[in-house]
Scaffold this motif. Structure first.
Motif, mmCIF file in Angstrom:
data_model
loop_
_atom_site.group_PDB
_atom_site.id
_atom_site.type_symbol
_atom_site.label_atom_id
_atom_site.label_comp_id
_atom_site.label_asym_id
_atom_site.label_seq_id
_atom_site.Cartn_x
_atom_site.Cartn_y
_atom_site.Cartn_z
ATOM 1 N N VAL A 52 0.802 -1.396 -0.130
ATOM 2 C CA VAL A 52 0.033 0.019 -0.129
ATOM 3 C C VAL A 52 0.974 1.238 0.005
ATOM 4 C CG1 VAL A 52 -1.904 1.216 1.146
ATOM 5 C CG2 VAL A 52 -1.810 -1.261 1.298
ATOM 6 N N ALA A 53 2.092 1.287 0.845
ATOM 7 C CA ALA A 53 3.030 2.264 0.891
ATOM 8 C C ALA A 53 3.558 2.442 -0.458
ATOM 9 C CB ALA A 53 3.885 2.126 1.859
ATOM 10 N N SER A 54 3.821 1.624 -1.263
ATOM 11 C CA SER A 54 4.581 1.669 -2.455
ATOM 12 C C SER A 54 3.484 2.182 -3.613
ATOM 13 C CB SER A 54 4.839 0.537 -3.080
ATOM 14 O OG SER A 54 5.954 -0.372 -2.511
ATOM 15 N N GLU A 55 2.196 1.846 -3.444
ATOM 16 C CA GLU A 55 1.279 2.549 -4.316
ATOM 17 C C GLU A 55 1.103 3.952 -4.000
ATOM 18 O OE1 GLU A 55 -3.476 1.742 -6.096
ATOM 19 O OE2 GLU A 55 -2.583 0.345 -4.716
ATOM 20 N N GLN A 72 -5.054 5.828 0.523
ATOM 21 C CA GLN A 72 -4.467 6.537 1.903
ATOM 22 C C GLN A 72 -5.312 6.106 3.117
ATOM 23 O OE1 GLN A 72 -5.110 10.820 2.051
ATOM 24 N NE2 GLN A 72 -3.112 11.087 3.006
ATOM 25 N N ALA A 73 -6.823 5.826 2.614
ATOM 26 C CA ALA A 73 -7.470 5.413 3.798
ATOM 27 C C ALA A 73 -7.132 4.056 4.341
ATOM 28 C CB ALA A 73 -8.943 5.438 3.291
ATOM 29 N N ARG A 74 -6.720 3.141 3.326
ATOM 30 C CA ARG A 74 -6.129 1.943 3.567
ATOM 31 C C ARG A 74 -4.941 1.993 4.332
ATOM 32 N NH1 ARG A 74 -7.026 -2.937 5.289
ATOM 33 N NH2 ARG A 74 -5.708 -4.526 4.223
ATOM 34 N N PHE A 75 -4.176 2.645 3.914
ATOM 35 C CA PHE A 75 -2.607 2.850 4.536
ATOM 36 C C PHE A 75 -2.910 3.181 6.086
ATOM 37 C CE2 PHE A 75 1.192 5.497 5.287
ATOM 38 C CZ PHE A 75 2.059 4.528 5.012
ATOM 39 N N GLU A 76 -3.799 4.131 6.372
ATOM 40 C CA GLU A 76 -4.007 4.544 7.759
ATOM 41 C C GLU A 76 -4.701 3.562 8.749
ATOM 42 O OE1 GLU A 76 -6.379 8.556 9.166
ATOM 43 O OE2 GLU A 76 -5.423 8.586 7.247
#
Length: 540
Positions: free
Chosen positions: A95-98, A126-130
């Motif tokens: 997710v961070a890479s995307e 961003q929501a998923r990353f959080e």
């Protein structure tokens, strides 16, 4: 948690383990020790499943996560150091890479037509990353990298531009961030400066999982582990205590085993003498027969397996003048960055200066200036009368002739020396038997360091300039070198991150800090007592 049950493992030319057993339990911090080639890395690979034992089994409890750090870090490029470290943390790294790709797309004027779609997708990612705790994880990743001496700029630069040593730190950071149930660390203290080493020490002391590690740094082991597993002669032996306890206990065990062996040999000799004396007499036939049967049933004690320990005695170095090196008004910089400005420094005969300072403070630059490997921008470096200098640097290992064997390298350095003395020299530095016929190009980092050190010390200089001389050296060779240098009669200027080396050999400290350069009479031990810190980059 992890059990090795009567494992046997053989390579093409030797048996590494024979019916050996050991266990790593929850929360244990264990040091794995043994001579070079004993099978430490093979043991790690069997635990991770990369190799299987020939017999016996390696049992790992279900759901136990294992993080394994070794010296082979593989290819790294195309991501920042932070992203690379976060990559070990599971789904959040993808997710961070995307997120990083989408951020680059939003800043690209050529993608203006797709901006609505990009922004919408960015919001979802961003929501998923959080949700996965990504921002907290990134903060932890930066904390780990800072502990391993990365600057903010290095953290956010392409990891592909880093040297091999810094890539090692990235690989180590990935395992530390992962915080697995069990951590296997193969030489984590290599390539670390003193500040990073002390930070790692504190990190591992606070780590709640199980730890199994190897290290060539005895002080590092002593401060972290509470148990030692020794590989020797195919067996695994556990000792409850730190490395210092293991050394004492092993020596005691050897002494007891030797005494037991000698008592039995004396008893056997006495019995055999009786048998030999009376075997032809009919009157003693039953007694002789009884003693023969008794001897057949006795379980024979073995003498202790002694590790080959070698020592190196310095030939007497010629005496130098009282002033060995004098630096006057020395300035040195690289580009816009000034390392030294108007620096005055004097080294006198028999002084042993250790140079301390954080990465980039100018430790290696000072050694190069003194050794003549670089010149000052202004000022002068004067070497005193009758000074014969020996300079050890990591660069010295790169210029070995790869086509020469170990023995040919020594022969070309000392054409007047006899074969016997050169073979004895090679043996002192761990090259015995056929090892002297190895080509330099196939030598490991440790073997190259030993060969360069042997060449440096055979015809001894009276002034040694040593830049991290113990990097790559195993515990036994390092101990031999420290013992030899403790008896050395000359002058020394050195950089080392090994606290045992620093404490044993220094009698002066030169501390390089952003606030200024400080000189201390007394060695590293006195420096620690006086400043309350073990390295300049740390605060009490």
């Amino acid at each position: 948690m992890i059990r090795l049950e009567t494992i046997t493992k053989q390579t093409s030319h030797r048996i590494l383990f024979f019916e050996a057993s050991a266990a790593l339990n929850r929360g244990e911090k264990i040091g794995l020790v043994g001579p070079n080639g004993a099978g430490k890395t093979t043991l790690f690979r069997m635990i991770t499943g990369e190799e299987a034992p020939d017999e016996g089994q390696v049992a790992v409890e279900k759901q136990v996560s294992i993080g394994y750090f070794n010296q082979d870090v593989g290819e790294m490029a195309g991501r920042t150091a932070v992203a690379e470290v976060m990559d070990g943390a599971g789904p959040v790294s993808a997710v961070a890479s995307e997120l990083a790709v989408l951020e680059a797309a939003m800043a690209d004027p050529g993608r203006a037509d797709d901006m609505d779609t990009i922004i919408e997708r960015y919001g979802e990612v961003q929501a998923r990353f959080e949700e996965l705790g990504g921002y907290e994880l990134e903060g932890r990743a930066r904390e780990v990298l800072a502990g391993l001496s990365f600057s903010q700029e290095m953290m956010d630069s392409d990891v592909g531009a880093l040297s091999g040593g810094w890539k090692m730190r990235v690989a180590l950071g990935r395992i530390l961030l992962m915080r697995p149930d069990a951590m296997l660390l193969d030489e984590p203290s290599n390539h670390l400066d003193l500040e990073s080493l002390i930070w790692l020490e504190d990190f591992l002391k606070g780590y709640e999982g199980a730890l199994l590690m190897t290290s060539h740094d005895r002080e590092f082991l002593n401060r972290i582990v509470t148990k030692i597993i020794e590989i020797d002669g195919g067996a695994l032996t556990s000792y409850s205590g730190d490395y210092a306890f293991y050394e004492r206990q092993r020596a005691l065990n050897e002494k007891q085993q030797q005494a037991q062996f000698e008592r039995q040999q004396a008893m056997l000799a006495k019995e055999l003498k009786f048998i030999e004396r009376f075997k032809a007499r009919a009157s003693h036939a039953s007694q002789v027969q009884s003693r023969v049967k008794k001897l057949d049933k006795i379980e024979r004690f073995e003498p202790p397996r002694r590790r080959q320990s070698v020592s190196f005695d310095f030939p007497q170095a010629p005496r130098s003048g009282e002033d060995v090196v004098v630096l006057r008004e020395v300035s040195k910089g690289y580009g816009a960055r000034a390392i030294y400005q108007g620096f005055d420094f004097k080294i006198r005969r028999k002084e042993r200066w250790c140079v301390m300072g954080v990465n980039g403070a100018g430790k290696s630059t000072l050694l190069k200036l003194v050794a003549g490997a670089t010149t000052p921008d202004s000022g002068s470096v004067s070497v005193g009368g009758s000074v014969k200098m020996g300079y050890f640097s990591q660069h010295a290992m790169e210029v070995l002739d790869g086509d020469n064997t170990v023995f040919e390298s020594l022969e070309s350095a000392f054409p007047q020396a006899g074969q016997g003395s050169l073979r004895a020299l090679a043996g002192c530095f761990g090259f015995s038997g056929d090892d002297v016929e190895k080509k330099c190009r196939v030598l490991s980092g440790g073997e190259k360091a030993r060969l360069v050190m042997a060449t440096l010390l055979f015809n001894p200089p009276n002034f040694l300039v040593l830049d991290e001389p113990t990097n790559h050296l195993d515990l036994d060779t390092k101990e031999m070198l420290i013992t030899a240098l403790a008896d050395y009669d000359g002058t020394m200027l050195f950089v080392s991150h090994d606290r045992h080396f620093l404490a044993t050999l220094s009698n002066r400290v030169l501390e390089l800090t952003p606030e200024g350069i400080h000189q201390y009479d007394g060695g590293y031990t006195e420096y620690v007592a006086r400043t309350g810190q073990e390295a300049p980059g740390l605060h009490p």
